[in-house]
Design a protein around this motif. Structure first.
Motif, PDB file in Angstrom:
ATOM      1  N   ALA A 193      -4.056   5.684   0.693  1.00  0.00           N
ATOM      2  CA  ALA A 193      -4.151   6.796   1.642  1.00  0.00           C
ATOM      3  C   ALA A 193      -5.522   7.457   1.508  1.00  0.00           C
ATOM      4  CB  ALA A 193      -3.040   7.817   1.388  1.00  0.00           C
ATOM      5  N   PRO A 194      -5.984   8.142   2.562  1.00  0.00           N
ATOM      6  CA  PRO A 194      -7.256   8.863   2.446  1.00  0.00           C
ATOM      7  C   PRO A 194      -7.103  10.065   1.528  1.00  0.00           C
ATOM      8  CG  PRO A 194      -6.206   9.348   4.548  1.00  0.00           C
ATOM      9  CD  PRO A 194      -5.385   8.275   3.908  1.00  0.00           C
ATOM     10  N   ALA A 195      -8.148  10.343   0.760  1.00  0.00           N
ATOM     11  CA  ALA A 195      -8.155  11.486  -0.148  1.00  0.00           C
ATOM     12  C   ALA A 195      -9.479  12.219   0.002  1.00  0.00           C
ATOM     13  CB  ALA A 195      -7.959  11.032  -1.591  1.00  0.00           C
ATOM     14  N   LEU A 196      -9.455  13.520  -0.269  1.00  0.00           N
ATOM     15  CA  LEU A 196     -10.664  14.335  -0.232  1.00  0.00           C
ATOM     16  C   LEU A 196     -11.084  14.636  -1.664  1.00  0.00           C
ATOM     17  CD1 LEU A 196     -12.763  15.980   1.350  1.00  0.00           C
ATOM     18  CD2 LEU A 196     -11.185  17.923   1.256  1.00  0.00           C
ATOM     19  N   GLY A 223       0.789  -1.210   0.000  1.00  0.00           N
ATOM     20  CA  GLY A 223       0.000   0.000   0.000  1.00  0.00           C
ATOM     21  C   GLY A 223       0.825   1.266   0.000  1.00  0.00           C
ATOM     22  N   GLN A 224       1.927   1.277   0.737  1.00  0.00           N
ATOM     23  CA  GLN A 224       2.745   2.490   0.820  1.00  0.00           C
ATOM     24  C   GLN A 224       3.347   2.846  -0.537  1.00  0.00           C
ATOM     25  OE1 GLN A 224       5.691   2.404   3.893  1.00  0.00           O
ATOM     26  NE2 GLN A 224       6.209   4.559   3.666  1.00  0.00           N
ATOM     27  N   SER A 225       3.678   1.831  -1.342  1.00  0.00           N
ATOM     28  CA  SER A 225       4.271   2.106  -2.647  1.00  0.00           C
ATOM     29  C   SER A 225       3.244   2.584  -3.658  1.00  0.00           C
ATOM     30  CB  SER A 225       4.991   0.861  -3.176  1.00  0.00           C
ATOM     31  OG  SER A 225       4.082  -0.147  -3.559  1.00  0.00           O
ATOM     32  N   LEU A 226       1.961   2.608  -3.265  1.00  0.00           N
ATOM     33  CA  LEU A 226       0.910   3.151  -4.123  1.00  0.00           C
ATOM     34  C   LEU A 226       0.660   4.632  -3.853  1.00  0.00           C
ATOM     35  CD1 LEU A 226      -1.995   0.531  -4.199  1.00  0.00           C
ATOM     36  CD2 LEU A 226      -0.763   1.434  -6.167  1.00  0.00           C
ATOM     37  N   GLN A 227       1.122   5.132  -2.707  1.00  0.00           N
ATOM     38  CA  GLN A 227       0.757   6.474  -2.305  1.00  0.00           C
ATOM     39  C   GLN A 227       1.334   7.507  -3.267  1.00  0.00           C
ATOM     40  OE1 GLN A 227       1.377   7.267   1.857  1.00  0.00           O
ATOM     41  NE2 GLN A 227       0.430   5.350   2.496  1.00  0.00           N
ATOM     42  N   ILE A 228       0.584   8.579  -3.464  1.00  0.00           N
ATOM     43  CA  ILE A 228       0.975   9.618  -4.407  1.00  0.00           C
ATOM     44  C   ILE A 228       2.342  10.193  -4.052  1.00  0.00           C
ATOM     45  CG2 ILE A 228       0.384  11.901  -5.290  1.00  0.00           C
ATOM     46  CD1 ILE A 228      -1.367   9.639  -6.385  1.00  0.00           C
ATOM     47  N   SER A 229       2.611  10.384  -2.772  1.00  0.00           N
ATOM     48  CA  SER A 229       3.905  10.942  -2.369  1.00  0.00           C
ATOM     49  C   SER A 229       5.047  10.019  -2.771  1.00  0.00           C
ATOM     50  CB  SER A 229       3.931  11.192  -0.854  1.00  0.00           C
ATOM     51  OG  SER A 229       3.648  10.001  -0.148  1.00  0.00           O
ATOM     52  N   PHE A 230       4.826   8.689  -2.685  1.00  0.00           N
ATOM     53  CA  PHE A 230       5.871   7.746  -3.076  1.00  0.00           C
ATOM     54  C   PHE A 230       6.038   7.729  -4.596  1.00  0.00           C
ATOM     55  CE2 PHE A 230       7.358   3.503  -4.294  1.00  0.00           C
ATOM     56  CZ  PHE A 230       8.509   3.414  -3.530  1.00  0.00           C
ATOM     57  N   LEU A 231       4.943   7.748  -5.337  1.00  0.00           N
ATOM     58  CA  LEU A 231       5.035   7.773  -6.789  1.00  0.00           C
ATOM     59  C   LEU A 231       5.739   9.041  -7.276  1.00  0.00           C
ATOM     60  CD1 LEU A 231       1.493   6.440  -7.770  1.00  0.00           C
ATOM     61  CD2 LEU A 231       3.650   5.185  -7.773  1.00  0.00           C
ATOM     62  N   VAL A 286      -9.153  16.070  -6.524  1.00  0.00           N
ATOM     63  CA  VAL A 286      -8.808  15.025  -5.565  1.00  0.00           C
ATOM     64  C   VAL A 286      -7.564  15.501  -4.821  1.00  0.00           C
ATOM     65  CG1 VAL A 286      -8.101  12.636  -5.222  1.00  0.00           C
ATOM     66  CG2 VAL A 286      -9.768  13.192  -6.993  1.00  0.00           C
ATOM     67  N   MET A 287      -7.619  15.437  -3.504  1.00  0.00           N
ATOM     68  CA  MET A 287      -6.558  16.027  -2.689  1.00  0.00           C
ATOM     69  C   MET A 287      -6.027  15.025  -1.677  1.00  0.00           C
ATOM     70  SD  MET A 287      -7.000  19.375  -0.258  1.00  0.00           S
ATOM     71  CE  MET A 287      -6.650  19.105   1.464  1.00  0.00           C
ATOM     72  N   TRP A 288      -4.698  14.895  -1.633  1.00  0.00           N
ATOM     73  CA  TRP A 288      -4.015  14.103  -0.612  1.00  0.00           C
ATOM     74  C   TRP A 288      -3.145  15.039   0.207  1.00  0.00           C
ATOM     75  CZ3 TRP A 288      -4.381  12.829  -5.724  1.00  0.00           C
ATOM     76  CH2 TRP A 288      -4.953  11.609  -6.058  1.00  0.00           C
ATOM     77  N   ILE A 289      -2.843  14.624   1.438  1.00  0.00           N
ATOM     78  CA  ILE A 289      -2.011  15.484   2.287  1.00  0.00           C
ATOM     79  C   ILE A 289      -0.887  14.683   2.932  1.00  0.00           C
ATOM     80  CG2 ILE A 289      -3.909  17.071   2.827  1.00  0.00           C
ATOM     81  CD1 ILE A 289      -4.041  15.706   5.617  1.00  0.00           C
ATOM     82  N   GLU A 290       0.140  15.408   3.358  1.00  0.00           N
ATOM     83  CA  GLU A 290       1.146  14.896   4.277  1.00  0.00           C
ATOM     84  C   GLU A 290       1.020  15.724   5.559  1.00  0.00           C
ATOM     85  OE1 GLU A 290       4.919  15.225   2.309  1.00  0.00           O
ATOM     86  OE2 GLU A 290       4.208  14.165   0.534  1.00  0.00           O
ATOM     87  N   THR A 291       1.369  15.134   6.676  1.00  0.00           N
ATOM     88  CA  THR A 291       1.174  15.805   7.953  1.00  0.00           C
ATOM     89  C   THR A 291       2.379  15.630   8.862  1.00  0.00           C
ATOM     90  OG1 THR A 291      -0.137  15.799   9.996  1.00  0.00           O
ATOM     91  CG2 THR A 291      -0.088  13.751   8.740  1.00  0.00           C
ATOM     92  N   ILE A 301       0.171  19.487   0.537  1.00  0.00           N
ATOM     93  CA  ILE A 301      -1.067  19.157  -0.162  1.00  0.00           C
ATOM     94  C   ILE A 301      -0.726  18.827  -1.609  1.00  0.00           C
ATOM     95  CG2 ILE A 301      -3.292  20.029  -0.990  1.00  0.00           C
ATOM     96  CD1 ILE A 301      -3.328  21.927   1.431  1.00  0.00           C
ATOM     97  N   HIS A 302      -1.288  17.716  -2.098  1.00  0.00           N
ATOM     98  CA  HIS A 302      -1.222  17.379  -3.516  1.00  0.00           C
ATOM     99  C   HIS A 302      -2.648  17.425  -4.050  1.00  0.00           C
ATOM    100  CE1 HIS A 302       2.495  15.072  -2.107  1.00  0.00           C
ATOM    101  NE2 HIS A 302       2.924  16.087  -2.810  1.00  0.00           N
TER     102      HIS A 302
END
Length: 297
Positions: free
Chosen positions: A247-250, A100-108, A261-266, A274-275
């Protein structure tokens, strides 16, 4: 279904997972699998000792060629480039859970820092668990060259990795607060959500309004999102949280059309990055299967 087709379908989830992580868009991954299938269909599979290795090798090499071309095209992309998200059923749930982690937008996005060759070697060894020897054979290089590429990839990824790593549940809580803040906006409320050095990266593909460069700083983002929230008062905007790419997305709809579509890092307490994906072409697949909650209700 004949035996040759059945064998391809058996390995298809792994092949798609690899091609998607190589290219960052489901459509390109599907094109790679189509080309791999054509080669597989012309192959006398009875002569193969290891069909999976043959299929992974062909898929990797086709994806490599396509990625080299894509990197040139992305240099001319209007504004920042973001990967296109996967729809939930485009990869088997077991494979999503496994990696799952290798799917996250931040990792890509981190993978975009790598050369095409480094990306392939890293994914084969680190994500798909092939030995350096196996990965080298698939790439047609020496085992030592494969080790070097993987090592360089790790170094690049360490240098560019997000400053913070926190559980998705924390991201989800902050996205829920952000969603409420956009419905009842105030600068003070947004200030409690944004880290001082928060960054926004948005991809409109030159087709819709989006920042052409990353935006930095809480004051700047507060002004921006106050303007966006005021615009939402003039249109019918609805929001929903959904799990995408590990990851959760808005998701935000405007007048019934999926707009962002928005993803975040915290940092664990506030939003650090924000992506925001706004390119209609990249949202089209998701829009087709994800109705506006207001319309559905």
């Amino acid at each position: 279904m004949d035996a040759q087709t059945a064998l391809f379908q058996q390995h298809r989830p792994r092949l798609f997972a690899l091609a998607y992580r190589m290219l960052g868009t489901p459509g390109d991954a599907e094109d790679v699998l189509h080309d791999a299938w054509l080669r597989w269909n012309d192959q006398d599979t009875s002569m193969l000792d290891d069909p999976e290795a043959w299929l992974v090798t062909v898929t990797t090499r086709i994806a490599l060629d396509r990625l080299r071309r894509a990197k040139t095209e992305r240099e001319h992309h209007v504004g920042p480039w973001l990967p296109e998200p996967l729809i939930a059923d485009e990869e088997e749930p077991a494979m999503q859970a496994e990696r799952g982690q290798s799917l996250q937008i931040s990792f890509l996005l981190l993978l975009e820092r790598l050369s095409a060759e480094e990306r392939a070697a890293f994914l084969l060894h680190e994500v798909f668990d092939y030995s350096h020897g196996e990965a080298a054979a698939m790439l047609g290089i020496s085992e030592e060259s494969c080790r070097q590429r993987t090592h360089r990839a790790r170094q690049h990824l360490r240098a560019g990795r997000p400053r913070f790593t926190h559980a998705p549940q924390i991201q989800q809580r902050l996205l829920e607060k952000f969603m409420l803040a956009m419905q009842q906006p105030s600068p003070d409320l947004l200030k409690t959500l944004f880290a001082e050095d928060v960054t926004l990266v948005s991809d409109g593909g030159g087709r819709v309004t989006a920042a052409l460069r990353p935006l930095h700083g809480s004051d700047r983002l507060i002004r921006l999102y106050m303007q966006i929230a005021l615009r939402y008062d003039e249109v019918r905007a609805t929001h929903r949280l959904q799990w995408l790419n590990g990851a959760p997305a808005l998701l935000t709809w405007v007048d019934g059309e999926l707009a962002t579509v928005m993803w975040i890092e915290t940092d664990g307490e506030r939003i650090a990055a924000i992506h925001a994906l706004r390119d209609p072409l990249k949202l089209a697949r998701l829009r087709a299967v994800t109705p506006d909650p207001a319309r559905a209700s």
